[in-house]
Design an enzyme around this catalytic site. Structure first.
Site, PDB file in Angstrom:
ATOM      1  N   ALA A   1       0.840  -1.202   0.000  1.00 55.00           N
ATOM      2  CA  ALA A   1       0.000   0.000   0.000  1.00 55.00           C
ATOM      3  C   ALA A   1       0.871   1.246   0.000  1.00 55.00           C
ATOM      4  O   ALA A   1       2.055   1.187   0.336  1.00 55.00           O
ATOM      5  CB  ALA A   1      -0.903   0.019   1.228  1.00 55.00           C
ATOM      6  N   ASN A   2       0.274   2.363  -0.389  1.00 56.06           N
ATOM      7  CA  ASN A   2       0.913   3.667  -0.211  1.00 56.06           C
ATOM      8  C   ASN A   2       0.477   4.208   1.140  1.00 56.06           C
ATOM      9  O   ASN A   2      -0.588   3.860   1.640  1.00 56.06           O
ATOM     10  CB  ASN A   2       0.434   4.650  -1.277  1.00 56.06           C
ATOM     11  CG  ASN A   2       0.999   4.358  -2.647  1.00 56.06           C
ATOM     12  OD1 ASN A   2       1.446   3.257  -2.934  1.00 56.06           O
ATOM     13  ND2 ASN A   2       0.948   5.358  -3.500  1.00 56.06           N
ATOM     14  N   ARG A   3       1.256   5.116   1.690  1.00 55.22           N
ATOM     15  CA  ARG A   3       0.860   5.804   2.911  1.00 55.22           C
ATOM     16  C   ARG A   3      -0.275   6.764   2.596  1.00 55.22           C
ATOM     17  O   ARG A   3      -0.129   7.607   1.718  1.00 55.22           O
ATOM     18  CB  ARG A   3       2.003   6.683   3.407  1.00 55.22           C
ATOM     19  CG  ARG A   3       3.032   5.999   4.190  1.00 55.22           C
ATOM     20  CD  ARG A   3       4.017   7.059   4.657  1.00 55.22           C
ATOM     21  NE  ARG A   3       5.319   6.455   4.862  1.00 55.22           N
ATOM     22  CZ  ARG A   3       5.628   5.738   5.939  1.00 55.22           C
ATOM     23  NH1 ARG A   3       4.752   5.566   6.906  1.00 55.22           N
ATOM     24  NH2 ARG A   3       6.817   5.195   6.061  1.00 55.22           N
TER      25      ARG A   3
END
Ligand code: C5P
Length: 222
Positions: free
Chosen positions: A30-32
């Site tokens: 995931a991205n932050r």
């Protein structure tokens, strides 16, 4: 109840949060993204009277009042939910979509004992913003976000062209914007660059919602 009717009768789609791309039943890529800026924008649009569909990745935030939320997990699910929400008058794509997903998802938890670390094979996710901008059902106004760590405005201008967005809202994420309460953004459009000072994400959202209302309700000369 909405505080104004500037966006009454308008339907706006917002994407927010990260996407989670599963590796196995317990792990993901995931991205932050806390989802705070996207949720604040959805809330501000609803306060101006818009019908708001919020397509949200996994976040721990309450659904803002008057907003219709559709929860998704992966980029492919987000792309489907966005497609299903069209046509809309405007789309504001704030989600931090993962660029890649694994080609295969293990049905069982991958074990680390006794085996070498796995090599993940990745494949590119669809660009949801670019697809909406190129769609036969293209909204009148397509707004993208750009999280950059350097040459913020130049990169965002390139992104605006490449993705076919009307506006790109660029923010410098080299500091601690992620998960924080404040943001400093530049709104990049045909008309140039509007740079806003650092302010609460709610205040950024309010200004952006007003700009969107202005764009959807052009002033006509008598
Ligand atoms: O290319 P980049 O991820 O920096 O672009 C950011 C913008 O594009 C954001 O508006 C984001 O929501 C959108 N985006 C998207 N689908 C992707 C990647 C980014 O809608 N797969």
């Amino acid at each position: 109840a909405p505080v104004s009717d500037q966006l009454a009768g308008k339907h706006v789609l917002v994407t927010a949060g990260p996407t989670h791309e599963p590796i196995d039943p317990v792990r993901y890529i995931a991205n932050r993204s806390s989802g705070k800026q996207g949720y604040a924008i959805a809330a501000a649009l609803a306060r101006l009277g818009a019908t708001v569909t919020l397509v949200s990745g996994p976040v721990a935030l309450e659904c803002p009042p008057g907003v219709d939320r559709v929860f998704v997990e992966t980029a492919l699910e987000m792309a489907e939910a966005v497609k299903a929400a069209l046509p809309v008058d405007a789309a504001v794509m704030v989600a931090a979509v993962a660029d890649w997903r694994t080609t295969e998802v293990s049905g069982e938890k991958m074990k680390k004992r006794g085996s070498a670390p796995p090599a993940l094979r990745l494949t590119e996710n669809p660009d949801i913003l670019a697809s909406v901008a190129a769609s036969a059902k293209r909204p009148k106004l397509v707004v993208g976000f750009a999280a950059e760590t350097e040459k913020v405005i130049d990169h965002a201008k390139d992104k605006r062209k490449r993705k076919g967005a009307d506006w790109i809202v660029a923010n410098d994420v080299s500091g601690d914007v992620m998960g924080g309460e404040v943001n400093a953004v530049h709104i990049i459009s045909d008309a140039g660059v509007e740079s806003l000072p650092e302010m609460a994400k709610d205040a950024v959202a309010q200004i952006l919602a007003e700009r969107i209302a202005d764009a959807l309700n052009p002033v006509t000369e008598p």
